[in-house]
Design an enzyme around this catalytic site. Structure first.
Site, PDB file in Angstrom:
ATOM      1  N   ASP A  22      31.912  -2.518  41.633  1.00 15.50           N
ATOM      2  CA  ASP A  22      32.909  -1.563  42.123  1.00 15.50           C
ATOM      3  C   ASP A  22      34.016  -2.264  42.912  1.00 15.50           C
ATOM      4  OD1 ASP A  22      34.038   0.922  42.444  1.00 15.50           O
ATOM      5  OD2 ASP A  22      32.732   1.535  44.096  1.00 15.50           O
ATOM      6  N   HIS A  39      40.667  -4.675  36.681  1.00 16.54           N
ATOM      7  CA  HIS A  39      39.609  -4.676  35.661  1.00 16.54           C
ATOM      8  C   HIS A  39      39.608  -6.007  34.904  1.00 16.54           C
ATOM      9  CE1 HIS A  39      38.836  -0.612  36.649  1.00 16.54           C
ATOM     10  NE2 HIS A  39      39.918  -0.094  36.078  1.00 16.54           N
ATOM     11  N   LEU A 133      18.627 -14.929  29.491  1.00 17.38           N
ATOM     12  CA  LEU A 133      18.899 -13.660  30.156  1.00 17.38           C
ATOM     13  C   LEU A 133      19.207 -12.536  29.156  1.00 17.38           C
ATOM     14  CD1 LEU A 133      20.058 -12.641  33.235  1.00 17.38           C
ATOM     15  CD2 LEU A 133      22.160 -12.688  31.929  1.00 17.38           C
TER      16      LEU A 133
HETATM   17  C1  IPE Z   1      30.612   3.591  39.646  1.00 12.79           C
HETATM   18  O1  IPE Z   1      31.867   3.318  40.197  1.00 12.79           O
HETATM   19  C2  IPE Z   1      30.637   3.369  38.175  1.00 12.79           C
HETATM   20  C3  IPE Z   1      30.841   1.984  37.755  1.00 12.79           C
HETATM   21  C4  IPE Z   1      30.845   0.937  38.536  1.00 12.79           C
HETATM   22  C5  IPE Z   1      31.011   1.820  36.343  1.00 12.79           C
HETATM   23  P1  IPE Z   1      32.897   4.497  40.515  1.00 12.79           P
HETATM   24  O2  IPE Z   1      34.048   3.858  41.195  1.00 12.79           O
HETATM   25  O3  IPE Z   1      33.174   5.271  39.298  1.00 12.79           O
HETATM   26  O4  IPE Z   1      32.045   5.377  41.524  1.00 12.79           O
HETATM   27  P2  IPE Z   1      32.472   6.517  42.547  1.00 12.79           P
HETATM   28  O5  IPE Z   1      33.108   7.589  41.751  1.00 12.79           O
HETATM   29  O6  IPE Z   1      33.412   5.933  43.539  1.00 12.79           O
HETATM   30  O7  IPE Z   1      31.187   6.930  43.173  1.00 12.79           O
HETATM   31  C1  IPE Z   2      34.846  -0.463  39.148  1.00 10.60           C
HETATM   32  O1  IPE Z   2      36.044  -0.525  39.846  1.00 10.60           O
HETATM   33  C2  IPE Z   2      35.036  -0.494  37.647  1.00 10.60           C
HETATM   34  C3  IPE Z   2      34.828   0.790  36.966  1.00 10.60           C
HETATM   35  C4  IPE Z   2      34.353   1.873  37.501  1.00 10.60           C
HETATM   36  C5  IPE Z   2      35.197   0.843  35.568  1.00 10.60           C
HETATM   37  P1  IPE Z   2      36.882   0.783  40.155  1.00 10.60           P
HETATM   38  O2  IPE Z   2      37.824   1.007  39.028  1.00 10.60           O
HETATM   39  O3  IPE Z   2      35.985   1.915  40.472  1.00 10.60           O
HETATM   40  O4  IPE Z   2      37.692   0.323  41.452  1.00 10.60           O
HETATM   41  P2  IPE Z   2      37.918   1.178  42.775  1.00 10.60           P
HETATM   42  O5  IPE Z   2      36.599   1.652  43.242  1.00 10.60           O
HETATM   43  O6  IPE Z   2      38.835   2.285  42.413  1.00 10.60           O
HETATM   44  O7  IPE Z   2      38.532   0.201  43.739  1.00 10.60           O
HETATM   45 MG    MG Z   3      35.160   2.612  42.172  1.00 10.18          MG
END
Ligand code: IPE
Ligand code: IPE
Ligand code: MG
Length: 250
Positions: A22, A39, A133
């Site tokens: 995240d 990303h 892995l």
């Molecule tokens: C959780 O991250 C899903 C992934 C890492 C793929 P999100 O950024 O979507 O989660 P929330 O919505 O903040 O909980």
């Molecule tokens: C995690 O990073 C990747 C996915 C959920 C695809 P985020 O896109 O959720 O990044 P933040 O949480 O908005 O910073």
């Molecule tokens: Mg996120």
């Protein structure tokens, strides 16, 4: 002074580490860039962390890459993420081969674009005999989606008389989840400072150790992975028992 990596006990490694990757969006925003830039950089972290885990001797890595809920993001972000997925899997297949890594997925593959599925199928097939892995990507995955499917499959079996409802156990549930072929993760890491599970592996993490890192995913390094594993190794996992019972066994 021993490095963090050298302080890790190879005999007490978690077999399965699950990661909620995240913070890509915030990382990009902090640099004045679009979310997709985060990303793209997150992909580099996936490569580095996977290689570091494979080198340590971790057997399973489950990475939360796209949740059921992530379909609700702006359409251009969803599209960019799907394109990044196809691109990355294609490009990284030689690296997976070189590192003896087997690719697998969990999640609702039916919802993914056909192009993604073709690339995933191809790489899963190419890497299927690798013995190092196992890298499991959670794509269009949510724990509730998985549990609903398991409940449906189990009730079908009860209805048709293959299964006696009185014999339903912990194992029955395990066997009907998309994670049936893997051990449950001993360690769950979430980056970016958020302290929630966001619908990931709810059943499988019943007794996992949780580790929250403040680092945003693109900044997460192999050193941070070692720190999480070292922390895990210094915890006492009691599984409901008392400390003395655990000490007796050790
Ligand atoms: C959780 O991250 C899903 C992934 C890492 C793929 P999100 O950024 O979507 O989660 P929330 O919505 O903040 O909980
Ligand atoms: C995690 O990073 C990747 C996915 C959920 C695809 P985020 O896109 O959720 O990044 P933040 O949480 O908005 O910073
Ligand atoms: Mg996120």
């Amino acid at each position: 002074m021993k490095s963090l990596k050298e302080q890790i006990d190879p005999k007490k490694l978690p077999a399965h580490v699950a990661i909620i990757m995240d913070g890509n969006g915030r990382w990009a925003k902090g640099k004045g860039k679009f979310r997709i830039f985060g990303h793209q950089n997150g992909v580099n972290t996936v490569r580095k962390i996977t290689e570091a885990g494979a080198e340590l001797g971790i057997k399973y890595f489950t990475l939360y890459a796209f949740s059921t809920e992530n379909w609700s993001r702006p359409q251009f972000e969803v599209k960019a993420l799907m394109e990044l997925l196809v691109d990355t899997i294609g490009k990284e297949t030689p690296t997976l081969m070189k590192n003896n890594i087997r690719l697998q997925t969990i999640g609702n593959r039916e919802d993914l674009p056909a192009k993604c599925n073709r690339q995933l199928d191809e790489t899963i097939e190419t890497t299927k005999n690798n013995t190092g892995l196992t890298l499991i990507l959670a794509l269009s995955y949510s724990a509730k989606w998985d549990m609903i499917n398991a409940v449906k499959a189990i009730s079908e079996k009860v209805k048709s008389g293959i299964l006696d409802s009185n014999s339903i156990s912990d194992l029955t549930i395990n066997e009907h989840l998309s994670t049936a072929a893997y051990p449950h993760p001993e360690l769950l890491i979430r980056t970016s400072g958020e302290q929630r599970i966001s619908n990931f592996l709810l059943w499988e993490i019943a007794y996992s150790e949780l580790y929250f890192s403040p680092k945003l995913w693109p900044d997460f390094t192999p050193e941070d992975l070692y720190a999480a594993i070292y922390d895990y190794q210094n915890r006492e996992r009691r599984f409901g028992k008392i400390s003395e019972q655990i000490a007796e066994k050790a």
